[in-house]
Design a protein around this motif. Structure first.
Motif, PDB file in Angstrom:
ATOM      1  N   GLU B 543       0.869  -1.160   0.000  1.00 47.35           N
ATOM      2  CA  GLU B 543       0.000   0.000   0.000  1.00 47.35           C
ATOM      3  C   GLU B 543       0.905   1.209   0.000  1.00 47.35           C
ATOM      4  N   LEU B 544       0.553   2.198  -0.754  1.00 46.95           N
ATOM      5  CA  LEU B 544       1.371   3.417  -0.759  1.00 46.95           C
ATOM      6  C   LEU B 544       0.465   4.620  -0.856  1.00 46.95           C
ATOM      7  N   PHE B 545       0.639   5.500   0.086  1.00 48.69           N
ATOM      8  CA  PHE B 545      -0.028   6.791  -0.022  1.00 48.69           C
ATOM      9  C   PHE B 545       1.063   7.818  -0.230  1.00 48.69           C
ATOM     10  N   SER B 546       0.872   8.686  -1.210  1.00 49.42           N
ATOM     11  CA  SER B 546       1.932   9.616  -1.543  1.00 49.42           C
ATOM     12  C   SER B 546       1.341  10.994  -1.799  1.00 49.42           C
ATOM     13  N   ALA B 547       2.011  12.007  -1.265  1.00 53.62           N
ATOM     14  CA  ALA B 547       1.567  13.389  -1.497  1.00 53.62           C
ATOM     15  C   ALA B 547       2.793  14.219  -1.802  1.00 53.62           C
ATOM     16  N   SER B 548       2.706  15.081  -2.780  1.00 47.36           N
ATOM     17  CA  SER B 548       3.873  15.900  -3.056  1.00 47.36           C
ATOM     18  C   SER B 548       3.496  17.296  -3.513  1.00 47.36           C
ATOM     19  N   VAL B 549       4.418  18.199  -3.263  1.00 43.37           N
ATOM     20  CA  VAL B 549       4.270  19.592  -3.670  1.00 43.37           C
ATOM     21  C   VAL B 549       5.544  19.945  -4.413  1.00 43.37           C
ATOM     22  N   SER B 550       5.419  20.645  -5.543  1.00 43.49           N
ATOM     23  CA  SER B 550       6.637  21.004  -6.267  1.00 43.49           C
ATOM     24  C   SER B 550       6.629  22.461  -6.693  1.00 43.49           C
ATOM     25  N   LEU B 551       7.816  22.994  -6.772  1.00 45.20           N
ATOM     26  CA  LEU B 551       7.996  24.354  -7.271  1.00 45.20           C
ATOM     27  C   LEU B 551       9.084  24.304  -8.337  1.00 45.20           C
ATOM     28  N   GLY B 552       8.850  24.932  -9.465  1.00 44.27           N
ATOM     29  CA  GLY B 552       9.859  24.908 -10.519  1.00 44.27           C
ATOM     30  C   GLY B 552      10.043  26.281 -11.113  1.00 44.27           C
ATOM     31  N   LYS B 553      11.151  26.456 -11.778  1.00 44.24           N
ATOM     32  CA  LYS B 553      11.421  27.767 -12.338  1.00 44.24           C
ATOM     33  C   LYS B 553      12.221  27.619 -13.620  1.00 44.24           C
ATOM     34  N   ARG B 554      11.859  28.385 -14.622  1.00 51.32           N
ATOM     35  CA  ARG B 554      12.686  28.456 -15.817  1.00 51.32           C
ATOM     36  C   ARG B 554      13.841  29.386 -15.504  1.00 51.32           C
ATOM     37  N   LEU B 555      15.026  29.031 -15.940  1.00 51.55           N
ATOM     38  CA  LEU B 555      16.189  29.869 -15.624  1.00 51.55           C
ATOM     39  C   LEU B 555      16.645  30.613 -16.872  1.00 51.55           C
TER      40      LEU B 555
END
Lengths: 258, 812
Positions: B543-555
């Motif tokens: 069983e896997l519960f997964s939560a993620s938040v991401s921030l990205g930027k063009r350079l």
């Protein structure tokens, strides 16, 4: 029974028109439009055909199918240029484009089309009962176009492209001087120039602070009692400080030569 | 009554005078009403008009436009105080309907589209002959030379004067092109020239799919192709002196079309000298180098104009100037013949001044909001004009998927006085950027039959969710991506996921993403009859519960192809029945991953050129009670066009997983190679690396095996791939890209055992198919050159077998 309301092959044009009108009066506009379409095609060249053409446009209008309505109104105006209905037809045609004009963040082709038609209407029927409404529409639509450009300028400012922002604020001020966005643009433009100067190499700072002061002067001339006056004064001080800072940097070197 | 009446014959001879209309009469009416004629003419009793003048001309035009008269004439009679107007119309029977007989239904339908006959309009002589021409032209295009058409007219509605037309068509015999003959060609053979004459082929039994009917346009294009072929080989003076097309008896009394083309070749020219004048930005040498000709070269006309005006890779002279702002740049060429077979080239260059971009606008975004388009534009007000920036803009707008790439048109409005240019792009919104996937299929032995559904909204707008009228039918326009997916089987596998991405958070170039997923797998090992009774009958549960938040930027540094992304992920695992690998019960991971990527590929589905490089570091934070590890990965993939559309892609990737301490080492997220996303979904406890030829799943992966025969997963992996790709079909409805590949890779239990050249290999072929509603589907058929050892999960994979894999999503 509804089937009696439908046009059948044997019907005379008068009967067909009456059936279409019944549907129109009952508010069944999609059916009415279809019926009037038939009457128009068989009644070409008759007075009834002319009436049907008008009600065909009206059916689409009431059904909120404004693009179709506009083209039917246009056809009416083309075929019967001297009809007593011409005034209302021209106005409603323009109004269709007004209704088609979407929110400012989307393509504004219909907005421009609406303004064009409303202006044409106002010059052709200056004493019309709709003239005032039409003028009101024009103001509203131009506000929308001004806002679109203003937001584009804000986009450039937000993404640190201050020169592009300044050019776009200029476009708002030049193209839509009567709107509230022109005043805002001057204030934002001044700030854009200051940010531009502050983020420039020292050699270019002075000219950019000066551009900021130019925006300030234009604002004071155009909107001496403007809404953003106090903000402009603050920006003025900031630009002046910037200029003083540059002068301060240069002074020691000049005094040392003396 | 005729006395005093003046016909308007030559208006230019008359002095325009103003009259008041006293009376209007209409003559010649059959079914139309007088009032209609008068009102459509726009003339009114009591009105003042100029004769000759606008009003009469307008009236005639309006009456013709009504489409019911074959002739309109307006006469006037001077009376006291004005004129009497007489409108004479000639009414023709009007069309009730028309029929086409004698030909196939498909041709009838096509003819109806082309004929443009409208019910209710007058059937005039012009209408009839136009219809005849259309029919004849239609059949001529198809190779029928002797088409006969008979028009039958019948009044079918006496009362309203309506007519029914019947076109009886006999297309006759289809005549094919049998011979193409050349005369006067000395340098090149007939065969060679026929090949260049590519638009029409001679009919031969083996040419099944080629056109061999004659059409004027194709014929002329063919001759031009032949002449261009000569011109591109230095024959500047080549001419077609004479050409004839005729029908003659060919073989066995069959008729055929013959082409006889006589050519005068003239001399072959070479370049003697190249001179530049007026250039200050570039030196003569730089220009000659870009121009690509040296003295002594054959004068190639196509290459000449291409290198001067526009070349795909923008190395031509005009691009050289245009890309640094010289929009008003002009080059005048002068080709002087200086001897029997030599030319000197003189170029006069007018550089003018640099142009600055002023307004940048766009139209046609009826669904997508301004900011989404504007942020994609590489042409920014205030910047120096650059053609390559426009080209890049068009490419990137096309890549958004919101507008049809073919429909993107830039328009330049230069202001030579101010040295500025306004640029506007016209866009064409595609029908739908959203897609819905529904699939059923076999998901591997542990899963069985699987049902999957997924919706992707690729142009979502959160803001519009709360606006009135925003649901029409889906809130859209802000370029946000929202994706919802469910996969279930009857045998204990479930997967739910949700993700949302805003590429520009609060109007700034920072991307923000949230995703949530839950996976569940429950199965009994005994049902596979393998494992030697080691833990037969024991249930397994993942069983896997997964939560993620991401921030990205063009350079913007080192160049603007770079981007970076930080992802914070929380994983909660719950496992049962993996003795030897994972302990039963719950385990938590909290990881931070940072990726730096440079992506210069020009197309996400089938890149023609560019490369993609990324390097990432991931740390599972050693929070008390949580498992820990760290990971380094890097990947490089390069695309290169060999010839035409054929592209070669080569790539390599490596990964390493290490630990900070000896305690709480995570056995989750180790490297397993094999399969693609679809086959890997049951292995959600691992870090799965795609590889073709190996099926994935529990028994189909490449993984180190421990002393207890468990597949433990690698702490190091390497993978190499090589692909030869040919985008055979690419249009808006479908893209079809067949390819051949070699993949190689391996996983190792730790760094001491790592050997970058000890790899397991597979080679094969496959195809990617892109359908807008389905997304990208990848099918591959790989031949395994190496096998894998057996384990608790099964006997391993044997070498020398073919493996079919199916995937959704792009590999690039």
């Amino acid at each position: 029974c509804r089937s009696n309301d439908l046009i059948r092959p044997g019907d005379t044009i008068e009967v067909a028109f009456e059936k279409a009108m019944n549907q129109y009066r009952e508010g069944d506009y999609p059916e009415a439009a279809q019926a009037f379409e038939t009457v128009v095609s068989i009644g070409r060249g008759t007075d009834i055909g002319q009436e049907a053409q008008y009600y065909l446009a009206e059916s689409y209008y009431n059904d909120r199918r404004y693009l179709l309505a506009a083209s039917e109104y246009e056809r009416y105006a083309q075929f019967y240029p001297n009809s007593f209905r011409r005034e209302v037809v021209d106005f409603k045609r323009a109004e269709c484009y007004y209704f088609l004009s979407p929110r400012y963040r989307l393509d504004q082709s219909y907005t421009r089309r609406a303004i064009e038609n409303l202006r044409l209407f106002n010059s052709r029927f200056p004493d019309s009962e709709y003239a005032e409404k039409s003028a009101q529409y024009i103001i509203e639509l131009r506000e929308k176009l001004a806002r679109k450009k203003y937001e584009a300028a804000n986009f450039y400012k937000r993404t640190s492209r201050y020169e592009a922002a300044a050019i776009y604020y200029d476009l708002v001020i030049d193209d839509y001087p009567e709107t509230e966005w022109a005043e805002r643009s001057l204030a934002e433009q001044m700030e854009a120039y200051i940010l531009y100067a502050e983020n420039s190499v020292p050699e270019r700072q002075e000219e950019r602070f000066r551009l900021a002061l130019e925006s300030y002067n234009t604002y004071m001339q155009l909107f001496p009692r403007g809404e953003y006056r106090s903000r402009m004064e603050e920006l003025f001080d900031r630009a002046q400080d910037g200029l003083d800072g540059i002068a301060g940097n240069i002074r020691p070197s000049t005094s040392s030569t003396q | 009554q005729d006395t005093g009446q003046v016909r308007i014959e030559d208006p230019s001879q008359l002095t325009p005078l103003e009259f008041e209309i006293r009376e209007i009469t209409v003559t010649g009416l059959v079914t139309a009403r007088e009032s209609f004629v008068i009102s459509s003419s726009g003339l009114r009793v009591g009105e003042r008009i100029t004769i000759p003048g606008e009003e009469i001309a307008n009236a005639i035009r309006q009456l013709y436009r009504s489409g019911i008269f074959s002739d309109v004439e307006i006469a006037y009679e001077r009376v006291t105080g004005g004129v009497n107007i007489d409108i004479r119309v000639e009414e023709e029977p009007r069309l009730q309907r028309y029929e086409i007989t004698g030909v196939k239904r498909s041709q009838r339908r096509e003819l109806r589209e082309q004929l443009n006959l409208l019910t209710g309009f007058a059937v005039t002589r012009a209408v009839r002959s136009q219809a005849l021409n259309t029919i004849n032209r239609y059949y001529r295009e198809k190779g029928y030379w002797g088409t006969e058409v008979e028009i039958n007219e019948e009044i079918t509605d006496e009362e309203r004067n309506r007519m029914t037309l019947t076109f009886r068509i006999d297309p006759g015999e289809r005549i094919k092109v049998r011979e193409i003959n050349f005369e006067g060609n000395e340098e090149f053979s007939d065969r060679r020239l026929r090949k260049e004459f590519s638009t029409i082929k001679q009919d031969r039994w083996y040419r099944i799919f080629k056109r061999h009917v004659f059409t004027r346009d194709d014929y002329e294009e063919g001759i031009n192709n032949v002449l261009q072929y000569y011109r591109d080989r230095g024959y500047r003076d080549v001419r077609a002196v004479d050409d004839s097309v005729y029908v003659d008896n060919w073989r066995r009394s069959k008729d055929g079309v013959f082409f006889d083309i006589e050519i005068e070749e003239g001399p072959q020219y070479f370049i003697r000298d190249i001179e530049w004048e007026g250039n200050t930005v570039y030196t003569d040498e730089q220009l000659t180098l870009a121009f690509g000709f040296q003295p002594g070269d054959v004068f190639n006309e196509s290459k000449f104009s291409e290198n001067l005006e526009y070349k795909q890779d923008e190395t031509d002279i005009t691009s050289l100037y245009n890309n640094v702002g010289y929009l008003f740049f002009q080059v005048f060429d002068d080709v002087r013949v200086v001897a029997e077979d030599s030319v000197d080239l003189y170029f006069e260059i007018v550089e003018d001044e640099i142009a600055t971009i002023r307004e940048v606008s766009f139209s046609g975004n009826t669904k997508t909001h301004d900011d989404v388009v504007r942020r994609t534009l590489r042409t920014v007000p205030g910047q120096t004009y650059s053609r390559s920036a426009i080209i890049r803009t068009i490419r990137e707008l096309g890549q958004l998927g919101y507008f049809s790439p073919e429909g993107i048109q830039p328009e330049l409005v230069p202001d030579q006085q101010e040295r500025t240019v306004d640029i506007s792009y016209s866009l064409d919104e595609t029908a739908g950027s959203d897609n819905f996937e529904f699939s059923g299929g076999f998901g591997g032995r542990q899963i069985g039959v699987i049902l999957a559904a997924r919706v992707n909204f690729n142009n979502f707008s959160i803001q519009r969710v709360f606006e009135p009228g925003g649901w029409n039918p889906i809130p859209s326009g802000d370029g946000q991506r929202l994706s919802l997916g469910v996969q279930v089987t009857g045998r204990g596998y479930q997967s739910y996921n949700f993700s949302f991405t805003e590429p520009w958070l609060r109007g700034r170039p920072t991307s923000f993403g949230v995703s949530l997923s839950y996976d569940y797998l429950n199965f009994s090992r005994s049902s596979f009859g393998f494992g030697g009774g080691f833990d037969t009958g024991q249930d397994r549960r993942n069983e896997l519960f997964s939560a993620s938040v991401s921030l990205g930027k063009r350079l913007n540094w080192p160049d603007d192809f770079f981007s970076q992304q930080t992802v914070l992920t929380f994983n909660r695992f719950n496992v049962l029945g993996f003795s030897g690998i994972f302990e039963d019960g719950k385990a938590d991971l909290l990881t931070v991953r940072h990726v730096i990527e440079r992506n210069s590929t020009d197309n996400p589905i089938s890149p023609r050129q560019g490369s993609k490089f990324n390097i990432s570091g991931e740390v599972a934070l050693p929070v008390p009670g949580f498992n820990q590890f760290y990971k380094l990965k890097s990947q490089y993939l390069h695309h290169h066009t060999i010839t035409g559309k054929l592209v070669i892609s080569a790539g390599a990737e490596y990964g390493y997983m290490g630990y900070f301490t000896d305690v709480n080492r995570s056995n989750f997220q180790r490297f397993f190679l094999g399969g693609t996303a679809i086959q890997q979904r049951q292995n959600f406890l691992n870090d799965n690396i795609d590889m073709r030829g190996f099926p994935g799943g529990f028994n189909g992966v490449i993984s180190p095996v421990d002393e207890n025969q468990n597949l433990v997963g690698g702490r190091v992996y390497s993978k190499y791939s090589f692909e030869l790709r040919y985008p055979a079909v690419s249009n808006e409805q479908i893209q079809l890209i067949p390819y051949g590949f070699i993949d190689a890779g391996n996983t190792f239990s730790d760094l001491n055992r790592f050997d970058p050249f000890n790899v397991k290999r597979a080679a094969g072929f496959g195809a990617r198919i892109f359908l807008p509603i389905l997304g990208l589907v990848d099918l591959s058929y790989g031949y395994r050159l190496d096998g894998t050892p057996g384990s608790n999960e099964g006997p391993g994979l044997a070498p020398g077998e073919w493996e079919f894999l199916f995937n959704i999503g792009a590999p690039f």
